[in-house]
Design an enzyme around this catalytic site. Sequence first.
Site, short mmCIF file in Angstrom:
data_model
loop_
_atom_site.label_atom_id
_atom_site.label_comp_id
_atom_site.label_asym_id
_atom_site.label_seq_id
_atom_site.Cartn_x
_atom_site.Cartn_y
_atom_site.Cartn_z
CD GLU A 49 -1.44 -2.34 2.02
OE1 GLU A 49 -0.21 -2.63 2.00
OE2 GLU A 49 -2.28 -3.01 2.64
CB CYS A 89 -0.74 0.57 5.20
SG CYS A 89 0.81 -0.08 4.57
ZN LIG Z 1 1.19 -1.96 5.75
#
Ligand SMILES: [Zn+2]
Length: 135
Positions: A49, A89
């Site tokens: 990500e 993330c």
């Molecule tokens: Zn991550």
Amino acid sequence: MNEAREVTQNAYAPYSNFYVGAVAKLINGEIVAGTNQENASYPVGICAERVLLGNAATLYPGIAIDTIAVSYDGHETKSDHPISPCGMCRQSLLEYESRVNNSIRLILAGQQGKVYILKSARFLLPFAFSKEEMG
Ligand SMILES: [Zn+2]
């Protein structure tokens, strides 16, 4: 989602054998991908990500992301349920939404099985820390 499933093959995950792929569709129609990139020095590794967000910000600065699809291939384990982004993330996705003032729709799934769809990364990280907290 199919592109996210396919791009898992570009991940570098010799330590975890957990291959993650993320593909974004930007509001201008461009497609940007990211995969997890591990390292023998484990903390140096980076999630798919955040690779994707870095790629998007570098290639298309200031352009909002409409949708991100995230998939994985465990190679040695079943890949039949959705996974969701890790805490780091989640924080990065949330700030990306904020910096371009646009929610990112998230589609999460394995190679097969259930698919989760969220309208915004903010649903993954309630009570998030943000730059506003720093005054
Ligand atoms: Zn991550």
